[in-house]
Write a protein that holds these residues in place. Structure first.
Motif, PDB file in Angstrom:
ATOM      1  N   HIS A  81      52.082   2.892  69.884  1.00  0.00           N
ATOM      2  CA  HIS A  81      52.950   3.476  68.845  1.00  0.00           C
ATOM      3  C   HIS A  81      54.228   2.641  68.709  1.00  0.00           C
ATOM      4  N   SER A 136      49.990  11.064  70.856  1.00  0.00           N
ATOM      5  CA  SER A 136      49.363  11.054  69.520  1.00  0.00           C
ATOM      6  C   SER A 136      50.331  10.636  68.416  1.00  0.00           C
ATOM      7  N   CYS A 137      51.600  10.953  68.565  1.00  0.00           N
ATOM      8  CA  CYS A 137      52.573  10.593  67.505  1.00  0.00           C
ATOM      9  C   CYS A 137      53.972  10.532  68.095  1.00  0.00           C
ATOM     10  N   ALA A 152      48.067  14.639  72.632  1.00  0.00           N
ATOM     11  CA  ALA A 152      46.749  15.111  72.212  1.00  0.00           C
ATOM     12  C   ALA A 152      46.426  16.486  72.772  1.00  0.00           C
ATOM     13  N   THR A 182      49.397  16.053  65.412  1.00  0.00           N
ATOM     14  CA  THR A 182      49.055  14.943  64.524  1.00  0.00           C
ATOM     15  C   THR A 182      50.251  14.406  63.727  1.00  0.00           C
ATOM     16  N   GLY A 183      51.349  15.121  63.732  1.00  0.00           N
ATOM     17  CA  GLY A 183      52.493  14.627  62.975  1.00  0.00           C
ATOM     18  C   GLY A 183      53.796  15.285  63.369  1.00  0.00           C
ATOM     19  N   THR A 199      49.757  20.156  63.699  1.00  0.00           N
ATOM     20  CA  THR A 199      48.559  19.893  64.522  1.00  0.00           C
ATOM     21  C   THR A 199      47.350  19.906  63.610  1.00  0.00           C
ATOM     22  N   THR A 200      46.200  19.852  64.225  1.00  0.00           N
ATOM     23  CA  THR A 200      44.983  19.888  63.400  1.00  0.00           C
ATOM     24  C   THR A 200      44.737  21.260  62.817  1.00  0.00           C
ATOM     25  N   LEU A 225      45.666  12.680  61.951  1.00  0.00           N
ATOM     26  CA  LEU A 225      46.725  11.751  62.315  1.00  0.00           C
ATOM     27  C   LEU A 225      47.171  10.925  61.104  1.00  0.00           C
ATOM     28  N   ARG A 226      48.482  10.665  61.044  1.00  0.00           N
ATOM     29  CA  ARG A 226      49.105   9.848  59.996  1.00  0.00           C
ATOM     30  C   ARG A 226      48.923  10.439  58.594  1.00  0.00           C
ATOM     31  N   PHE A 290      40.955  15.154  63.829  1.00  0.00           N
ATOM     32  CA  PHE A 290      41.907  14.356  64.584  1.00  0.00           C
ATOM     33  C   PHE A 290      41.566  12.882  64.537  1.00  0.00           C
TER      34      PHE A 290
END
Length: 936
Positions: A81, A136-137, A152, A182-183, A199-200, A225-226, A290
């Motif tokens: 990252h 994850s971010c 995660a 995820t963000g 999240t998801t 993600l993203r 994800f």
């Protein structure tokens, strides 16, 4: 929801592949290629930043605008990252140095160096609690006081404080869950800081500026993600979450709008008001949300750039396996898995508008064209042209109400006549009125527009709108007031016109309407009384005759105030009030042309309260009183008027205009006034002639007695006047002759000749006069003969003395000094006059060696008399004047003859130098002169 399939598509970006700079040989530039293994990237502070995953030499790469790549080794295994701050030269990275070891977070200061590499200011492990998990971010606040790391396992670690230092920051677990994060995104609004966590499966927000960080769940679905980003202020800093069906926008406390953009979303970014979405070109079934970005490499990916405000697609293109989309240097850079970089350069505003306007106008999508122009900050000229075309389109379709609204938006740019000509039809007068109203509200109307608008109101007979228009603004006038007054007056709306004229101080128009149209003379006069002095004065001169004709008493009273101590009637009285002003009362006399009664009252008031009134006031008042006196039949009133006129005449105000006052009195046969003015002007002959014309004999004699001493010829004229009368005037002739005789005013012969013309006058009338005259002359002859004899005897004696001095010796027998009276001793000085002196006394007191000190004062008097006679011998003008004015001319001639005027006299006073001091002849002459003076 908005279906994006209905959105228009445009090509507002130019696509090209990034190429290397040309070599020294000028050969064509090759496509730029990134090093292999690039997995993560970011941008900011003038560079594109990349991180690779090549084992053993994990590098962080920097690509500046010069395209000269540089790198340094940040980790040994991989970089997962990167986060480059936009306002600081701080780079935060997450990576691994060994397998199975927790990821490390490193904070780099790019402005400082450590052995040629950026200085790493902080290193700490990325782990929530004691359980190892995958990062994850990552996101960092621009104020360097917050950093959030998502994992995660659903955890979020928040670092608060200075993120560049271990000692000044505190790390804690902010969020725990069962779904991968995820963000993350920080939102700063004033002093309030929020953190969005997606999240998801859900979306939440935390308020970080409040203790205990309260949490709020915003939605029950998430994204991959993203697939989330934060918008800019144009979209109110909303948090954007892109699902496979829709794109949602969130505020910290609620969900906002959503957009139906279908397709599996891989990457979401926000750039300059655009939403950038990278999605799969064809629908596939991903293994998990994800891992939504781990599609097969053979899949095509579509990059769409959306304008959410104007609801169109600004650009759409297909790419092969996009790694990420970066924004720097005013462009978008699309990185693909093959190491290539594609540049998306936004077209300039004018080019974009020209490209889309033709299509939008062709399809009559003017609203979209307008919104597009506004969002791209098109200048007012460009917007005005769109409004004009939109208005033309609606006008041609017959939608005049809609058309006029568009034309109104062109005010200030489009020539108003273009619109006005279209709506001059009487059926469209409502539309024209609306346009002209707005034109005036924006203070862009001229006199013609004001005229047209007021005519529209009057045609519509809309008094309420008319009043609203003229009374709308008390602070700012948006129309030409004078034009409005003219139009309203012409249309018969006098009350409205008067209101405007009074409100905006158009005094001339106010008075003109009141006097000529409304005929309200009292109100007009009252209005003038409220005006400032200069304006009140000018308007009274202009409208005074009209007002005097209809309201004479009130007008006269106002004029009295105006010419004495004028203050506007609206002024409050008090010690600090300004001193009143006064006009020239003489200038208002013509106003009273047909109002003699009011004129008299006005003039008398002015002479009473203002004694220094102009001369014209007194002249007019005198004339007015003489007219009233001359035409009055009642004797008592006539006597009173006579007294008033004569009192005014005697006030002393007519000295400078004597002739004018005299003419007025003569015109009206005002006898007492004429005689008074003659007397004041010392016109005694005119007074006597006035009585002669009226045959007032006694008055003639009285005039001669009163003024005869000042003007002697009056008696002569009186004698001639009575001599010409055939009636018996012996009494008056005798009185005149007596005075002539006493004053010796006329020779007897001339008196006889004058009376010879009267047939009634006999010798007895002048007998006494002639006898008295002859007796006086006889006595005068006797006196003259005695004086002659005396002079002859004196002359004989003097001649004898002269002869003795010439022929006989002079014996000096003085024994005492004439100065000190002491006995005379030698040496001594003797003079022929008989005086003797000691020599030392003579030298002490004598001013001249040849003159006797004792006789010198008397001798000098004689010499001065001789010199005076010598000077007067040449005064011929004086002689002629005395001869002409004297009653006895012979005596004047005799006097001048005696002075030696008619003979030449040579006087010898001193001898020239160089000759003998004295001679017998010179001495005899001097002694003769001295002796002569003594004898006389």
């Amino acid at each position: 929801m908005a279906a994006y399939l209905q959105w228009r598509r445009f090509v507002f970006f130019d696509r090209e592949q990034l190429k290397e700079p040309p070599g020294p040989d000028g050969a064509g530039a090759k496509p730029f290629a990134l090093p292999p293994g690039i997995a993560v990237c970011d941008s900011g502070r003038g560079s594109l930043v990349f991180g690779d995953i090549l084992p053993g030499a994990c590098q962080i790469w920097f690509l500046p605008r010069s395209l000269q790549l540089s790198s340094f080794q940040a980790y040994k295994l991989r970089v997962t990252h990167l986060y480059q701050l936009k306002q600081h030269s701080i780079l935060v990275s997450v990576g691994e140095d060994e397998e199975g070891i927790n990821p490390l977070v490193k904070v780099w200061n790019l402005e400082k160096r450590d052995g040629g590499n950026p200085l790493c200011t902080r290193i700490f492990p990325a782990i929530p609690g004691n359980k190892p998990t995958v990062v994850s971010c990552l996101t960092v606040h621009e104020n360097l006081n917050f950093m959030a790391i998502g994992f995660a396992d659903g955890s979020v670690v928040l670092t608060k404080g200075d993120i560049t230092r271990d000692r000044h920051s505190k790390t804690q677990i902010l969020h725990e869950g069962s779904y991968p994060v995820t963000g993350l995104a920080f939102r700063q609004s004033g002093k309030t800081t929020h953190l969005f966590v997606v999240t998801t499966e859900n979306i939440q927000s935390y308020m970080l500026s409040v203790k205990d960080y309260p949490r709020l769940e915003l939605d029950s679905h998430g994204c991959g993600l993203r697939c989330s980003s934060l918008s800019d202020p144009s979209q109110d800093l909303q948090f954007i979450v892109a699902g496979n069906e829709c794109v949602y926008l969130y505020q910290p406390d609620e969900r906002g709008p959503c957009f139906a953009f279908e397709g599996q979303k891989l990457i979401v970014h926000w750039y300059r008001g655009y939403l950038i979405i990278v999605s799969k070109d064809r629908k596939t079934s991903p293994k998990s949300e994800f891992a939504g970005n781990e599609a097969q490499n053979s899949d095509k990916q579509v990059l769409n750039i959306y304008d959410l405000c104007n609801k169109f697609i600004a650009y759409s293109s297909v790419f092969d396996d996009i790694v990420d989309v970066l924004a720097e240097w005013g462009s978008l850079y699309v990185l693909t898995r093959d190491g290539k970089i594609h540049v998306l350069q936004e077209k300039d505003t004018q080019t974009k508008l020209e490209a889309c306007k033709s299509m939008l106008f062709r399809k009559n999508l003017f609203e979209m064209a307008i919104n597009l122009a506004k969002s791209h900050h098109l200048d007012s000229d460009g917007l005005s042209e769109i409004f004009r075309q939109y208005g033309d389109h609606l006008y041609n379709k017959g939608n005049h109400d809609g058309a006029i609204q568009q034309y109104i938006r062109t005010i200030g740019k489009l020539e108003p006549s273009y619109v006005i000509r279209k709506f001059l039809d009487a059926q469209r007068i409502h539309n024209l009125t609306a346009y002209l109203q707005t034109l005036h509200l924006q203070s862009l109307a001229n006199a013609d527009h004001t005229t047209l608008l007021l005519n529209c109101y009057t045609k519509l007979k809309d008094s309420s709108k008319l009043e609203e228009f003229i009374k709308a603004s008390d602070s700012e006038v948006r129309f030409d007031v004078e034009t409005a007054i003219k139009v309203l007056r012409q249309a018969g709306y006098y009350s409205h016109a008067v209101y405007l004229a009074e409100k905006h101080e158009h005094h001339e128009w106010y008075l003109k309407i009141q006097l000529e149209d409304i005929k309200n003379y009292q109100e007009a006069l009252h209005y003038i009384g409220k005006l400032p002095f200069e304006q009140a004065e000018s308007n009274m001169k202009r409208y005074g005759k009209t007002l005097m004709h209809h309201v004479p008493n009130e007008t006269t009273e106002l004029l009295k105030i105006l010419c004495t101590d004028y203050r506007p009637s609206g002024d409050s009285e008090g010690p600090g009030m300004l001193e009143g002003k006064k006009a020239n009362s003489e200038e208002f006399i013509p106003i009273f042309a047909n109002n003699s009664r009011e004129l008299k009252a006005f003039l008398e008031h002015m002479t009473e309260v203002q004694t220094d009134s102009p001369q014209g006031v007194y002249d007019t008042l005198l004339e007015l009183r003489l007219q009233n006196w001359a035409h009055e039949q009642d004797e008592q009133i006539k006597e009173k008027l006579h007294s008033e006129a004569f009192t005014l005449l005697k006030s002393g105000r007519f000295k400078t205009v004597f002739d004018k006052a005299l003419v007025l009195c003569q015109m009206h046969n005002f006898k007492d006034g004429v005689l008074y003015l003659y007397e004041q002007g010392k016109l005694f002959q005119q007074i006597m002639h006035y009585h002669m014309q009226n045959e007032q004999y006694k008055k003639v004699i009285e005039v001669c007695e009163l003024y005869g001493d000042q003007e002697a010829c009056l008696w002569e004229q009186a004698l001639g006047y009575f001599a010409r009368k055939e009636e018996d005037c012996k009494e008056y002739i005798a009185a005149v002759l007596k005075h002539i005789e006493n004053k010796n005013l006329m020779p007897p012969l001339l008196v006889v000749q004058t009376l010879a013309h009267n047939s009634t006058a006999t010798l007895s009338v002048i007998k006494d006069y002639l006898v008295n005259k002859l007796q006086k002359q006889s006595r005068q002859i006797e006196q003259d003969e005695q004086r002659i004899q005396k002079y002859q005897e004196e002359t004989t004696r003097i001649r004898q003395e002269i002869e003795e001095l010439k022929a006989s010796p002079k014996i000096f027998q003085k024994t005492k000094c004439s100065i000190c009276t002491s006995a005379l001793e030698l040496p001594s000085v003797h003079f022929l006059c008989g005086h003797s002196f000691h020599q030392h006394c003579f030298e002490s007191y004598s001013e001249s060696d040849s003159e006797c000190p004792t006789c010198m004062p008397e001798n000098r008097k004689v010499m001065d008399m001789i010199r005076a006679q010598e000077q007067k011998r040449d005064l011929h003008d004086q002689f002629q004047h005395q001869l002409k004015c004297s009653n006895d001319g012979f005596s004047v001639v005799a006097d001048y003859f005696g002075r030696g005027v008619f003979n030449k006299l040579t006087l010898i006073t001193d001898l020239p130098s160089g000759k003998a001091a004295t001679t017998i002849e010179a001495g005899l002459q001097r002694e003769l002169l001295i002796h002569t003076k003594r004898s006389t």
